[in-house]
Enzyme design. Sequence first.
Site, PDB file in Angstrom:
ATOM      1  N   LYS A 114      46.730  41.484  31.891  1.00  0.00           N
ATOM      2  CA  LYS A 114      47.349  40.718  31.199  1.00  0.00           C
ATOM      3  C   LYS A 114      48.878  40.311  31.065  1.00  0.00           C
ATOM      4  O   LYS A 114      49.669  39.685  31.637  1.00  0.00           O
ATOM      5  CB  LYS A 114      46.961  39.534  30.513  1.00  0.00           C
ATOM      6  CG  LYS A 114      45.512  39.062  30.420  1.00  0.00           C
ATOM      7  CD  LYS A 114      44.582  38.233  29.551  1.00  0.00           C
ATOM      8  CE  LYS A 114      43.458  37.870  29.587  1.00  0.00           C
ATOM      9  NZ  LYS A 114      43.228  37.090  28.832  1.00  0.00           N
ATOM     10  N   LYS A 197      36.061  38.106  43.702  1.00  0.00           N
ATOM     11  CA  LYS A 197      35.170  36.954  42.301  1.00  0.00           C
ATOM     12  C   LYS A 197      35.400  35.481  42.656  1.00  0.00           C
ATOM     13  O   LYS A 197      37.001  35.944  42.991  1.00  0.00           O
ATOM     14  CB  LYS A 197      34.493  38.275  40.641  1.00  0.00           C
ATOM     15  CG  LYS A 197      35.258  37.288  40.343  1.00  0.00           C
ATOM     16  CD  LYS A 197      35.362  38.102  39.135  1.00  0.00           C
ATOM     17  CE  LYS A 197      36.281  37.374  37.920  1.00  0.00           C
ATOM     18  NZ  LYS A 197      35.729  36.929  36.708  1.00  0.00           N
ATOM     19  N   LYS A 200      39.220  30.766  38.617  1.00  0.00           N
ATOM     20  CA  LYS A 200      40.209  29.920  38.691  1.00  0.00           C
ATOM     21  C   LYS A 200      41.189  30.241  38.841  1.00  0.00           C
ATOM     22  O   LYS A 200      42.429  29.620  39.862  1.00  0.00           O
ATOM     23  CB  LYS A 200      40.034  28.651  37.586  1.00  0.00           C
ATOM     24  CG  LYS A 200      40.472  29.916  36.133  1.00  0.00           C
ATOM     25  CD  LYS A 200      40.876  30.123  34.834  1.00  0.00           C
ATOM     26  CE  LYS A 200      40.937  30.623  33.905  1.00  0.00           C
ATOM     27  NZ  LYS A 200      39.869  31.416  33.628  1.00  0.00           N
TER      28      LYS A 200
HETATM   29  P1  ADP Z   1      37.731  33.336  35.781  1.00  0.00           P
HETATM   30  O1  ADP Z   1      37.866  34.116  36.404  1.00  0.00           O
HETATM   31  O2  ADP Z   1      37.220  32.087  36.803  1.00  0.00           O
HETATM   32  O3  ADP Z   1      39.879  33.586  35.134  1.00  0.00           O
HETATM   33  P2  ADP Z   1      36.886  33.684  33.308  1.00  0.00           P
HETATM   34  O4  ADP Z   1      37.754  35.034  33.163  1.00  0.00           O
HETATM   35  O5  ADP Z   1      37.615  33.077  31.899  1.00  0.00           O
HETATM   36  O6  ADP Z   1      36.741  33.516  34.528  1.00  0.00           O
HETATM   37  O7  ADP Z   1      35.596  33.974  32.689  1.00  0.00           O
HETATM   38  C1  ADP Z   1      34.944  33.166  32.074  1.00  0.00           C
HETATM   39  C2  ADP Z   1      33.316  33.912  31.869  1.00  0.00           C
HETATM   40  O8  ADP Z   1      32.950  33.099  33.027  1.00  0.00           O
HETATM   41  C3  ADP Z   1      32.921  34.839  32.037  1.00  0.00           C
HETATM   42  O9  ADP Z   1      31.747  34.929  31.247  1.00  0.00           O
HETATM   43  C4  ADP Z   1      32.183  35.776  33.100  1.00  0.00           C
HETATM   44  O10 ADP Z   1      31.964  36.983  33.040  1.00  0.00           O
HETATM   45  C5  ADP Z   1      32.081  34.174  33.919  1.00  0.00           C
HETATM   46  N1  ADP Z   1      32.062  34.649  35.096  1.00  0.00           N
HETATM   47  C6  ADP Z   1      34.028  33.969  36.103  1.00  0.00           C
HETATM   48  N2  ADP Z   1      33.648  34.312  36.997  1.00  0.00           N
HETATM   49  C7  ADP Z   1      32.125  34.443  37.423  1.00  0.00           C
HETATM   50  C8  ADP Z   1      32.200  34.948  38.369  1.00  0.00           C
HETATM   51  N3  ADP Z   1      32.445  34.627  39.796  1.00  0.00           N
HETATM   52  N4  ADP Z   1      30.596  35.220  38.387  1.00  0.00           N
HETATM   53  C9  ADP Z   1      29.540  35.716  37.598  1.00  0.00           C
HETATM   54  N5  ADP Z   1      30.966  34.908  36.356  1.00  0.00           N
HETATM   55  C10 ADP Z   1      31.553  34.910  36.626  1.00  0.00           C
HETATM   56 NA    NA Z   2      39.653  36.018  34.325  1.00  0.00          NA
END
Ligand code: ADP
Ligand code: NA
Length: 330
Positions: A114, A197, A200
Amino acid sequence: MTKPALYSAMQPSADSLHLGNYVGALTNWITMQDEFRAVYAVANQHAITVPFEPAELRDRTRATAAQFIAAGIDADRSVLFVQSDVPAHAELTWVLSAITGFGEAGRMTQFKDKSQRHGTDAQNVGLFTYPILMAADILLYQTERVPVGEDQRQHVELTRDLAQRFNARYGETFTVPQAHIVKESAKVYDLQEPTAKMSKSAASDAGLLRVLDDPKVTSKKIMRAVTDADGEIRFDRETKPGVSNLLTIYSVLSGTPIDGLEREYQGRGYGDLKKGLAEVVQSVFAPIRDRANELLGDPAELDRLLARGAEQANELAEGTIADVYERVGF
Ligand code: ADP
Ligand code: NA
Protein backbone atom coordinates in the site's frame (compact mmCIF):
# COMPACT_ATOMS: atom_id res chain seq x y z
CA MET A 1 -25.45 -24.42 22.03
CA THR A 2 -24.38 -20.86 21.28
CA LYS A 3 -23.10 -20.08 17.83
CA PRO A 4 -19.43 -19.18 17.37
CA ALA A 5 -18.57 -15.47 17.25
CA LEU A 6 -17.48 -14.10 13.89
CA TYR A 7 -16.01 -10.71 12.97
CA SER A 8 -15.58 -9.12 9.57
CA ALA A 9 -15.23 -5.59 8.28
CA MET A 10 -15.06 -3.65 5.05
CA GLN A 11 -13.61 -0.21 4.41
CA PRO A 12 -15.94 2.53 3.19
CA SER A 13 -13.71 3.24 0.24
CA ALA A 14 -16.27 4.13 -2.45
CA ASP A 15 -19.79 5.51 -2.75
CA SER A 16 -21.06 2.22 -4.07
CA LEU A 17 -20.04 -1.35 -3.52
CA HIS A 18 -19.10 -3.16 -6.69
CA LEU A 19 -20.06 -6.60 -7.87
CA GLY A 20 -16.81 -8.09 -6.51
CA ASN A 21 -17.55 -6.80 -3.02
CA TYR A 22 -21.06 -8.17 -3.32
CA VAL A 23 -20.27 -11.71 -4.46
CA GLY A 24 -16.84 -11.99 -2.77
CA ALA A 25 -17.79 -10.61 0.63
CA LEU A 26 -21.32 -9.42 1.24
CA THR A 27 -23.20 -12.53 0.11
CA ASN A 28 -21.01 -14.54 2.49
CA TRP A 29 -21.69 -12.12 5.32
CA ILE A 30 -25.40 -12.58 4.74
CA THR A 31 -25.20 -16.39 4.72
CA MET A 32 -22.91 -16.56 7.75
CA GLN A 33 -25.53 -14.82 9.88
CA ASP A 34 -27.25 -18.21 10.29
CA GLU A 35 -24.23 -20.14 11.51
CA PHE A 36 -22.47 -17.46 13.56
CA ARG A 37 -23.01 -14.63 15.98
CA ALA A 38 -21.73 -12.13 13.48
CA VAL A 39 -20.25 -8.71 14.19
CA TYR A 40 -19.79 -6.60 11.05
CA ALA A 41 -18.06 -3.23 10.90
CA VAL A 42 -17.70 -0.39 8.46
CA ALA A 43 -13.98 0.15 9.00
CA ASN A 44 -13.71 3.92 8.71
CA GLN A 45 -10.71 4.10 11.05
CA HIS A 46 -8.73 1.93 8.66
CA ALA A 47 -9.80 4.17 5.78
CA ILE A 48 -7.80 7.20 7.02
CA THR A 49 -4.45 5.43 6.56
CA VAL A 50 -4.52 6.27 2.84
CA PRO A 51 -5.30 9.67 1.26
CA PHE A 52 -8.97 10.59 1.81
CA GLU A 53 -11.38 13.52 1.95
CA PRO A 54 -13.40 13.95 5.21
CA ALA A 55 -16.84 14.80 3.77
CA GLU A 56 -16.48 12.00 1.26
CA LEU A 57 -15.44 9.54 3.98
CA ARG A 58 -18.51 10.45 6.03
CA ASP A 59 -20.84 9.93 3.05
CA ARG A 60 -19.17 6.71 2.02
CA THR A 61 -19.40 5.33 5.53
CA ARG A 62 -23.16 5.85 5.56
CA ALA A 63 -23.60 4.61 2.00
CA THR A 64 -21.63 1.45 2.76
CA ALA A 65 -23.68 0.74 5.87
CA ALA A 66 -26.91 1.40 3.96
CA GLN A 67 -25.92 -1.11 1.28
CA PHE A 68 -25.04 -3.75 3.87
CA ILE A 69 -28.46 -3.35 5.48
CA ALA A 70 -30.22 -3.22 2.11
CA ALA A 71 -28.53 -6.43 0.98
CA GLY A 72 -29.65 -8.31 4.08
CA ILE A 73 -27.39 -7.72 7.06
CA ASP A 74 -30.07 -8.08 9.66
CA ALA A 75 -29.88 -6.00 12.83
CA ASP A 76 -31.95 -8.58 14.70
CA ARG A 77 -29.38 -11.31 14.12
CA SER A 78 -26.07 -9.51 13.67
CA VAL A 79 -24.28 -6.48 15.03
CA LEU A 80 -23.57 -3.91 12.33
CA PHE A 81 -21.72 -0.77 13.38
CA VAL A 82 -19.33 1.98 12.35
CA GLN A 83 -15.86 1.40 13.79
CA SER A 84 -15.27 4.95 15.07
CA ASP A 85 -18.49 4.71 17.12
CA VAL A 86 -16.69 2.26 19.42
CA PRO A 87 -13.77 3.92 21.25
CA ALA A 88 -12.39 0.58 22.45
CA HIS A 89 -10.92 -0.10 18.98
CA ALA A 90 -8.44 2.74 19.41
CA GLU A 91 -7.93 1.96 23.10
CA LEU A 92 -7.04 -1.68 22.54
CA THR A 93 -4.82 -0.79 19.58
CA TRP A 94 -2.61 1.21 21.94
CA VAL A 95 -2.25 -1.64 24.42
CA LEU A 96 -1.56 -4.19 21.68
CA SER A 97 0.98 -1.91 20.03
CA ALA A 98 3.00 -2.11 23.23
CA ILE A 99 3.32 -5.90 22.88
CA THR A 100 3.99 -5.88 19.12
CA GLY A 101 7.60 -6.16 18.01
CA PHE A 102 8.83 -3.51 15.61
CA GLY A 103 10.25 -6.17 13.31
CA GLU A 104 7.07 -8.19 13.59
CA ALA A 105 4.99 -5.22 12.37
CA GLY A 106 7.56 -4.56 9.67
CA ARG A 107 7.04 -7.99 8.18
CA MET A 108 3.43 -7.24 7.25
CA THR A 109 3.46 -7.20 3.48
CA GLN A 110 0.34 -5.10 2.98
CA PHE A 111 2.13 -2.02 4.36
CA LYS A 112 4.81 -2.39 1.71
CA ASP A 113 2.23 -2.86 -1.06
CA LYS A 114 0.00 0.00 0.00
CA SER A 115 2.76 2.46 0.79
CA GLN A 116 4.25 1.80 -2.62
CA ARG A 117 0.90 2.29 -4.30
CA HIS A 118 0.22 5.64 -2.61
CA GLY A 119 3.77 6.99 -2.70
CA THR A 120 6.28 8.00 -0.03
CA ASP A 121 4.47 11.25 0.82
CA ALA A 122 1.41 9.27 1.90
CA GLN A 123 3.37 6.85 4.09
CA ASN A 124 2.22 7.19 7.68
CA VAL A 125 2.60 5.32 10.93
CA GLY A 126 -1.14 4.53 10.88
CA LEU A 127 -0.67 2.50 7.73
CA PHE A 128 2.26 0.75 9.39
CA THR A 129 0.23 -0.14 12.51
CA TYR A 130 -2.95 -0.95 10.56
CA PRO A 131 -2.61 -4.69 11.34
CA ILE A 132 -2.59 -3.89 15.07
CA LEU A 133 -5.86 -2.00 14.73
CA MET A 134 -7.19 -4.98 12.84
CA ALA A 135 -6.08 -7.29 15.66
CA ALA A 136 -7.89 -5.03 18.14
CA ASP A 137 -11.04 -5.11 15.96
CA ILE A 138 -11.08 -8.88 16.07
CA LEU A 139 -10.02 -9.47 19.69
CA LEU A 140 -12.48 -6.98 21.22
CA TYR A 141 -15.40 -9.23 20.30
CA GLN A 142 -13.85 -12.48 21.58
CA THR A 143 -14.04 -13.58 17.96
CA GLU A 144 -13.66 -17.25 17.15
CA ARG A 145 -13.80 -17.01 13.37
CA VAL A 146 -12.54 -14.42 10.92
CA PRO A 147 -13.47 -14.92 7.27
CA VAL A 148 -10.41 -13.97 5.26
CA GLY A 149 -9.02 -13.94 1.79
CA GLU A 150 -5.39 -14.76 1.06
CA ASP A 151 -4.33 -11.10 1.40
CA GLN A 152 -5.51 -10.88 5.00
CA ARG A 153 -4.22 -14.21 6.25
CA GLN A 154 -0.97 -12.72 7.57
CA HIS A 155 -2.99 -10.24 9.63
CA VAL A 156 -5.00 -13.00 11.26
CA GLU A 157 -1.74 -14.79 12.12
CA LEU A 158 -0.50 -11.62 13.81
CA THR A 159 -3.81 -11.33 15.67
CA ARG A 160 -3.43 -14.88 16.96
CA ASP A 161 0.16 -14.22 18.03
CA LEU A 162 -0.83 -11.05 19.89
CA ALA A 163 -3.75 -12.77 21.63
CA GLN A 164 -1.57 -15.65 22.77
CA ARG A 165 1.22 -13.32 23.87
CA PHE A 166 -1.14 -11.11 25.87
CA ASN A 167 -2.81 -14.14 27.48
CA ALA A 168 0.56 -15.64 28.42
CA ARG A 169 1.95 -12.39 29.81
CA TYR A 170 -1.07 -10.95 31.62
CA GLY A 171 -3.49 -13.84 32.06
CA GLU A 172 -6.27 -15.43 29.95
CA THR A 173 -8.13 -12.51 28.36
CA PHE A 174 -8.66 -13.06 24.66
CA THR A 175 -10.20 -15.81 22.61
CA VAL A 176 -7.60 -16.85 20.02
CA PRO A 177 -9.42 -16.52 16.67
CA GLN A 178 -9.17 -18.80 13.67
CA ALA A 179 -9.23 -17.90 10.02
CA HIS A 180 -12.49 -19.03 8.45
CA ILE A 181 -11.95 -20.07 4.87
CA VAL A 182 -15.09 -19.37 2.90
CA LYS A 183 -15.55 -22.26 0.55
CA GLU A 184 -15.41 -21.45 -3.13
CA SER A 185 -16.11 -17.77 -2.84
CA ALA A 186 -16.34 -16.50 -6.41
CA LYS A 187 -13.87 -14.05 -7.84
CA VAL A 188 -15.10 -11.73 -10.54
CA TYR A 189 -13.00 -9.94 -13.10
CA ASP A 190 -13.04 -6.60 -14.83
CA LEU A 191 -15.43 -6.57 -17.81
CA GLN A 192 -12.92 -4.76 -20.00
CA GLU A 193 -9.81 -6.51 -18.75
CA PRO A 194 -11.05 -9.95 -17.71
CA THR A 195 -7.69 -11.19 -16.43
CA ALA A 196 -7.62 -8.46 -13.74
CA LYS A 197 -9.92 -8.70 -10.73
CA MET A 198 -12.82 -6.30 -10.69
CA SER A 199 -11.67 -3.49 -8.42
CA LYS A 200 -12.64 0.06 -7.55
CA SER A 201 -9.06 1.04 -8.32
CA ALA A 202 -9.23 -0.13 -11.95
CA ALA A 203 -7.86 2.34 -14.47
CA SER A 204 -11.11 2.48 -16.44
CA ASP A 205 -14.64 2.61 -15.10
CA ALA A 206 -16.16 0.60 -17.95
CA GLY A 207 -15.32 -2.78 -16.46
CA LEU A 208 -16.77 -2.14 -13.01
CA LEU A 209 -20.38 -2.96 -12.06
CA ARG A 210 -21.59 -0.89 -9.13
CA VAL A 211 -24.57 -1.79 -6.98
CA LEU A 212 -25.86 1.81 -6.86
CA ASP A 213 -25.29 2.62 -10.53
CA ASP A 214 -28.17 3.56 -12.77
CA PRO A 215 -29.55 0.35 -14.35
CA LYS A 216 -28.95 1.76 -17.83
CA VAL A 217 -25.28 2.28 -17.06
CA THR A 218 -24.97 -1.27 -15.74
CA SER A 219 -26.63 -2.79 -18.80
CA LYS A 220 -24.48 -0.75 -21.15
CA LYS A 221 -21.31 -1.93 -19.39
CA ILE A 222 -22.42 -5.55 -19.66
CA MET A 223 -23.33 -5.22 -23.35
CA ARG A 224 -19.88 -3.73 -24.02
CA ALA A 225 -17.96 -6.35 -22.04
CA VAL A 226 -14.91 -7.79 -23.78
CA THR A 227 -15.39 -11.31 -25.19
CA ASP A 228 -13.48 -13.04 -27.99
CA ALA A 229 -13.73 -13.88 -31.68
CA ASP A 230 -14.55 -17.57 -31.50
CA GLY A 231 -18.24 -17.01 -30.79
CA GLU A 232 -18.83 -20.05 -28.61
CA ILE A 233 -20.38 -19.75 -25.15
CA ARG A 234 -18.06 -22.01 -23.22
CA PHE A 235 -16.18 -21.71 -19.92
CA ASP A 236 -12.39 -21.65 -20.37
CA ARG A 237 -10.57 -19.24 -18.13
CA GLU A 238 -7.28 -19.59 -20.06
CA THR A 239 -8.38 -18.94 -23.62
CA LYS A 240 -11.78 -17.26 -23.06
CA PRO A 241 -11.42 -15.05 -19.94
CA GLY A 242 -14.13 -12.58 -20.96
CA VAL A 243 -16.85 -15.13 -21.66
CA SER A 244 -15.80 -17.18 -18.64
CA ASN A 245 -16.16 -14.13 -16.41
CA LEU A 246 -19.67 -13.43 -17.76
CA LEU A 247 -20.61 -17.07 -17.10
CA THR A 248 -19.18 -16.92 -13.57
CA ILE A 249 -21.13 -13.80 -12.71
CA TYR A 250 -24.30 -15.22 -14.27
CA SER A 251 -23.90 -18.47 -12.37
CA VAL A 252 -23.18 -16.90 -8.99
CA LEU A 253 -26.09 -14.47 -9.22
CA SER A 254 -28.65 -16.88 -10.67
CA GLY A 255 -27.61 -20.05 -8.85
CA THR A 256 -27.49 -21.95 -12.17
CA PRO A 257 -24.30 -24.02 -12.49
CA ILE A 258 -21.97 -23.00 -15.32
CA ASP A 259 -22.51 -26.18 -17.34
CA GLY A 260 -26.25 -25.55 -17.15
CA LEU A 261 -25.69 -22.07 -18.62
CA GLU A 262 -23.46 -23.49 -21.36
CA ARG A 263 -26.29 -25.82 -22.35
CA GLU A 264 -28.93 -23.12 -22.13
CA TYR A 265 -26.92 -20.81 -24.40
CA GLN A 266 -25.58 -23.45 -26.78
CA GLY A 267 -25.66 -22.19 -30.38
CA ARG A 268 -26.62 -18.67 -29.32
CA GLY A 269 -24.58 -15.47 -29.58
CA TYR A 270 -22.73 -13.41 -26.98
CA GLY A 271 -25.40 -10.71 -27.29
CA ASP A 272 -27.98 -13.13 -25.90
CA LEU A 273 -25.73 -14.12 -23.04
CA LYS A 274 -25.12 -10.48 -22.18
CA LYS A 275 -28.82 -9.63 -22.30
CA GLY A 276 -29.60 -12.54 -20.01
CA LEU A 277 -26.82 -11.52 -17.67
CA ALA A 278 -27.94 -7.89 -17.59
CA GLU A 279 -31.38 -9.03 -16.46
CA VAL A 280 -29.94 -11.22 -13.73
CA VAL A 281 -27.67 -8.44 -12.47
CA GLN A 282 -30.57 -5.97 -12.45
CA SER A 283 -32.79 -8.35 -10.53
CA VAL A 284 -30.12 -8.68 -7.83
CA PHE A 285 -29.03 -5.03 -7.70
CA ALA A 286 -32.46 -3.35 -8.01
CA PRO A 287 -33.89 -4.23 -4.57
CA ILE A 288 -30.57 -3.43 -2.86
CA ARG A 289 -30.29 -0.11 -4.64
CA ASP A 290 -33.91 0.81 -3.86
CA ARG A 291 -33.62 -0.02 -0.16
CA ALA A 292 -30.20 1.64 0.18
CA ASN A 293 -31.48 4.82 -1.46
CA GLU A 294 -34.49 4.75 0.82
CA LEU A 295 -32.21 4.57 3.86
CA LEU A 296 -29.92 7.28 2.55
CA GLY A 297 -32.96 9.47 1.97
CA ASP A 298 -34.16 8.87 5.54
CA PRO A 299 -31.13 9.78 7.67
CA ALA A 300 -33.06 9.38 10.94
CA GLU A 301 -33.77 5.71 10.23
CA LEU A 302 -30.17 4.98 9.22
CA ASP A 303 -28.95 6.86 12.31
CA ARG A 304 -31.26 4.78 14.47
CA LEU A 305 -29.98 1.50 13.02
CA LEU A 306 -26.33 2.54 13.37
CA ALA A 307 -26.87 3.83 16.91
CA ARG A 308 -28.36 0.49 17.85
CA GLY A 309 -25.41 -1.35 16.28
CA ALA A 310 -22.95 0.93 18.06
CA GLU A 311 -24.68 0.31 21.38
CA GLN A 312 -24.48 -3.46 20.95
CA ALA A 313 -20.86 -3.31 19.80
CA ASN A 314 -19.87 -0.98 22.65
CA GLU A 315 -21.42 -3.30 25.18
CA LEU A 316 -19.34 -6.23 23.92
CA ALA A 317 -16.16 -4.21 23.44
CA GLU A 318 -16.33 -2.43 26.80
CA GLY A 319 -16.33 -5.79 28.59
CA THR A 320 -13.10 -6.77 26.88
CA ILE A 321 -11.32 -3.44 27.29
CA ALA A 322 -12.23 -3.35 31.00
CA ASP A 323 -10.55 -6.75 31.44
CA VAL A 324 -7.52 -5.63 29.44
CA TYR A 325 -7.08 -2.46 31.50
CA GLU A 326 -7.41 -4.44 34.71
CA ARG A 327 -4.80 -6.95 33.49
CA VAL A 328 -2.22 -4.36 32.53
CA GLY A 329 -2.64 -2.39 35.76
CA PHE A 330 -4.58 0.65 34.51
P1 ADP B 1 -11.24 -3.46 -4.15
O1 ADP B 1 -10.45 -4.58 -4.76
O2 ADP B 1 -12.25 -2.89 -5.06
O3 ADP B 1 -10.32 -2.44 -3.53
P2 ADP B 1 -11.60 -4.29 -1.46
O4 ADP B 1 -10.17 -4.65 -1.42
O5 ADP B 1 -12.06 -3.10 -0.71
O6 ADP B 1 -12.06 -4.14 -2.98
O7 ADP B 1 -12.43 -5.57 -1.04
C1 ADP B 1 -13.48 -5.62 -0.14
C2 ADP B 1 -14.02 -7.03 -0.14
O8 ADP B 1 -14.54 -7.37 -1.44
C3 ADP B 1 -12.98 -8.09 0.16
O9 ADP B 1 -13.56 -9.07 1.00
C4 ADP B 1 -12.62 -8.67 -1.18
O10 ADP B 1 -12.22 -10.00 -1.11
C5 ADP B 1 -13.92 -8.54 -1.95
N1 ADP B 1 -13.64 -8.36 -3.38
C6 ADP B 1 -13.14 -7.24 -3.95
N2 ADP B 1 -13.00 -7.39 -5.28
C7 ADP B 1 -13.43 -8.64 -5.56
C8 ADP B 1 -13.54 -9.41 -6.78
N3 ADP B 1 -13.21 -8.90 -7.95
N4 ADP B 1 -14.03 -10.67 -6.71
C9 ADP B 1 -14.40 -11.18 -5.52
N5 ADP B 1 -14.31 -10.53 -4.35
C10 ADP B 1 -13.83 -9.27 -4.35
NA1 NA C 1 -8.34 -3.28 -2.57
